[in-house]
Write a protein that holds these residues in place. Structure first.
Motif, PDB file in Angstrom:
ATOM      1  N   LEU A   1       4.380  -0.364   7.260  1.00 35.73           N
ATOM      2  CA  LEU A   1       4.722   0.189   6.111  1.00 35.73           C
ATOM      3  C   LEU A   1       4.208  -0.638   4.515  1.00 35.73           C
ATOM      4  N   PHE A   2       3.617  -0.787   3.359  1.00 36.32           N
ATOM      5  CA  PHE A   2       3.325  -0.857   2.468  1.00 36.32           C
ATOM      6  C   PHE A   2       3.370  -0.659   1.310  1.00 36.32           C
ATOM      7  N   ASP A   3       3.273  -1.300   0.302  1.00 39.21           N
ATOM      8  CA  ASP A   3       3.435  -1.151  -1.240  1.00 39.21           C
ATOM      9  C   ASP A   3       2.125  -0.405  -1.152  1.00 39.21           C
ATOM     10  N   ASP A   4       2.707   1.257  -1.991  1.00 41.13           N
ATOM     11  CA  ASP A   4       1.837   2.206  -2.443  1.00 41.13           C
ATOM     12  C   ASP A   4       1.549   3.405  -1.496  1.00 41.13           C
ATOM     13  N   MET A   5       2.392   3.129   0.178  1.00 40.25           N
ATOM     14  CA  MET A   5       2.363   3.780   1.003  1.00 40.25           C
ATOM     15  C   MET A   5       2.621   5.508  -0.016  1.00 40.25           C
ATOM     16  N   THR A   6       2.082   6.897   1.223  1.00 40.65           N
ATOM     17  CA  THR A   6       3.047   7.714   0.784  1.00 40.65           C
ATOM     18  C   THR A   6       3.882   7.908   2.178  1.00 40.65           C
TER      19      THR A   6
ATOM     20  N   ASN B   1      14.213   4.864  26.490  1.00 35.83           N
ATOM     21  CA  ASN B   1      13.783   3.923  26.554  1.00 35.83           C
ATOM     22  C   ASN B   1      13.156   3.798  25.313  1.00 35.83           C
ATOM     23  N   MET B   2      13.120   4.042  24.382  1.00 38.11           N
ATOM     24  CA  MET B   2      11.684   4.175  22.937  1.00 38.11           C
ATOM     25  C   MET B   2      12.221   3.719  22.261  1.00 38.11           C
ATOM     26  N   THR B   3      11.827   2.533  21.934  1.00 40.02           N
ATOM     27  CA  THR B   3      12.449   1.906  19.905  1.00 40.02           C
ATOM     28  C   THR B   3      11.487   1.541  19.496  1.00 40.02           C
ATOM     29  N   TRP B   4      12.122   1.481  17.825  1.00 43.43           N
ATOM     30  CA  TRP B   4      10.122   1.434  17.385  1.00 43.43           C
ATOM     31  C   TRP B   4      11.111  -0.069  16.478  1.00 43.43           C
ATOM     32  N   ASP B   5       9.991  -0.818  15.130  1.00 37.18           N
ATOM     33  CA  ASP B   5      10.178  -1.478  14.647  1.00 37.18           C
ATOM     34  C   ASP B   5       9.552  -0.739  13.169  1.00 37.18           C
ATOM     35  N   TYR B   6       9.901  -1.506  11.896  1.00 40.51           N
ATOM     36  CA  TYR B   6       8.918  -1.035  10.905  1.00 40.51           C
ATOM     37  C   TYR B   6       8.702  -2.449  10.519  1.00 40.51           C
ATOM     38  N   CYS B   7       7.580  -2.116  10.576  1.00 40.82           N
ATOM     39  CA  CYS B   7       6.723  -3.857   9.691  1.00 40.82           C
ATOM     40  C   CYS B   7       5.597  -3.878   9.254  1.00 40.82           C
ATOM     41  N   ALA B   8       5.652  -4.594   8.133  1.00 41.51           N
ATOM     42  CA  ALA B   8       4.907  -4.938   7.245  1.00 41.51           C
ATOM     43  C   ALA B   8       4.481  -6.195   6.382  1.00 41.51           C
ATOM     44  N   ALA B   9       3.933  -6.278   5.890  1.00 40.74           N
ATOM     45  CA  ALA B   9       3.587  -8.220   5.347  1.00 40.74           C
ATOM     46  C   ALA B   9       4.558  -8.420   4.580  1.00 40.74           C
ATOM     47  N   ALA B  10       5.436  -8.482   3.986  1.00 37.66           N
ATOM     48  CA  ALA B  10       6.820  -8.359   3.633  1.00 37.66           C
ATOM     49  C   ALA B  10       8.002  -7.442   4.058  1.00 37.66           C
ATOM     50  N   GLU B  11       9.647  -8.934   3.450  1.00 36.31           N
ATOM     51  CA  GLU B  11      10.536  -8.256   3.551  1.00 36.31           C
ATOM     52  C   GLU B  11      10.786  -6.576   2.680  1.00 36.31           C
ATOM     53  N   GLU B  12      10.073  -6.886   2.139  1.00 32.94           N
ATOM     54  CA  GLU B  12      10.304  -5.044   1.559  1.00 32.94           C
ATOM     55  C   GLU B  12       9.392  -4.915   0.794  1.00 32.94           C
ATOM     56  N   ILE B  13       9.077  -3.362   0.804  1.00 28.19           N
ATOM     57  CA  ILE B  13       7.797  -2.229   0.274  1.00 28.19           C
ATOM     58  C   ILE B  13       8.554  -1.330  -0.539  1.00 28.19           C
ATOM     59  N   THR B  14       7.442  -1.369  -1.357  1.00 31.17           N
ATOM     60  CA  THR B  14       7.989  -0.083  -2.481  1.00 31.17           C
ATOM     61  C   THR B  14       6.506   1.245  -2.514  1.00 31.17           C
ATOM     62  N   ASP B  15       6.971   2.421  -2.175  1.00 24.80           N
ATOM     63  CA  ASP B  15       5.846   3.619  -2.333  1.00 24.80           C
ATOM     64  C   ASP B  15       5.670   3.710  -2.783  1.00 24.80           C
ATOM     65  N   ASP B  16       4.673   4.555  -3.028  1.00 26.67           N
ATOM     66  CA  ASP B  16       3.952   5.179  -4.535  1.00 26.67           C
ATOM     67  C   ASP B  16       5.154   6.395  -5.243  1.00 26.67           C
ATOM     68  N   ARG B  17       6.036   6.725  -5.050  1.00 24.79           N
ATOM     69  CA  ARG B  17       7.500   6.849  -5.666  1.00 24.79           C
ATOM     70  C   ARG B  17       7.580   6.097  -6.627  1.00 24.79           C
ATOM     71  N   GLY B  18       8.153   5.128  -6.210  1.00 22.73           N
ATOM     72  CA  GLY B  18       9.050   3.941  -6.915  1.00 22.73           C
ATOM     73  C   GLY B  18      10.198   3.411  -4.962  1.00 22.73           C
TER      74      GLY B  18
ATOM     75  N   ARG C   1      12.183   1.715  -2.481  1.00 28.43           N
ATOM     76  CA  ARG C   1      12.030   0.687  -1.688  1.00 28.43           C
ATOM     77  C   ARG C   1      12.544   0.634   0.018  1.00 28.43           C
ATOM     78  N   VAL C   2      11.596  -0.171   0.479  1.00 26.46           N
ATOM     79  CA  VAL C   2      11.831   0.305   2.313  1.00 26.46           C
ATOM     80  C   VAL C   2      12.092  -1.233   2.754  1.00 26.46           C
ATOM     81  N   LYS C   3      13.431  -1.943   3.824  1.00 33.15           N
ATOM     82  CA  LYS C   3      12.593  -3.022   4.229  1.00 33.15           C
ATOM     83  C   LYS C   3      12.065  -2.753   5.266  1.00 33.15           C
ATOM     84  N   ALA C   4      11.614  -4.305   5.712  1.00 38.04           N
ATOM     85  CA  ALA C   4      10.803  -3.613   7.206  1.00 38.04           C
ATOM     86  C   ALA C   4      11.792  -4.476   7.892  1.00 38.04           C
ATOM     87  N   ASP C   5      11.538  -4.750   9.010  1.00 37.71           N
ATOM     88  CA  ASP C   5      12.540  -4.839  10.609  1.00 37.71           C
ATOM     89  C   ASP C   5      11.869  -6.236  10.473  1.00 37.71           C
TER      90      ASP C   5
END
Length: 190
Positions: A7-12, A34-51, A53-57
């Motif tokens: 995840l990153f700021d201004d992603m679609t 046995n599938m697991t997933w994480d939402y990973c980013a360079a910050a705890e929260e990102i904002t997409d290109d429409r505003g 906000r998404v929290k990273a795991d």
């Protein structure tokens, strides 16, 4: 199977959600328990290109610890391609078995050196951004080159997810998930 969704700021978000929705059905339908997933980013929260906000795991985990690393696109990729620390973080994905991107997420894969000698695609309107980073940049809905999967623009995310599923788990599994998603548009290459 462990998946890292970048995840990153201004992603679609549609770049992200189509692949995410298709692939995570594997767990929801009991196909890959046995599938697991994480939402990973360079910050705890990102904002997409429409505003939105998404929290990273996780913040900046080692992406080599995952089996699949997925990168969406969006206007934020234009800035991140020059962000040395972000690109260095993406390089940790080298050890992941599969790398996937949609739209200009391929440019980030390329900037991290993960498309060297590969054939790849991106949004047809941004193909020139991909050219410096891969062997062959093509205008196609989705492309597989070894363990690298790339998808075209925005809505190609759903197609790439189904293509990824078909490539790894077979046509019957992909057809089942396609039907579950009520998505009649996926065109198989086979």
């Amino acid at each position: 199977m462990r998946l890292a969704f970048i995840l990153f700021d201004d992603m679609t978000t549609l770049d992200f959600s189509g692949f995410h929705n298709a692939v995570t059905w594997l767990k929801k339908r009991g196909i890959v328990e046995n599938m697991t997933w994480d939402y990973c980013a360079a910050a705890e929260e990102i904002t997409d290109d429409r505003g939105m906000r998404v929290k990273a795991d996780l913040v900046l985990p080692n992406l080599g610890d995952y089996d699949v690393v997925f990168i969406p696109g969006g206007m934020g990729t234009r800035r991140l391609v020059g962000d040395a620390s972000f690109i260095e973080w993406l390089r940790t994905a080298e050890g992941a078995e599969y790398k996937a991107s949609v739209c200009t997420g391929a440019v980030l894969l390329g900037a991290a050196g993960l498309l060297a000698g590969k054939r790849a695609t991106t949004n047809p309107n941004a193909i020139e951004l991909l050219v410096p980073y891969c062997d062959t940049a093509v205008k196609e809905r989705y492309v597989r080159d070894g363990t690298i999967f790339t998808g075209g623009g925005i809505t190609a995310s759903v197609d790439l997810g189904l293509f990824f599923i078909e490539s790894i788990w077979g046509e019957a599994v992909a057809a089942d998930i396609q039907q579950t998603m009520d998505y009649p548009y996926f065109k198989r290459l086979t």
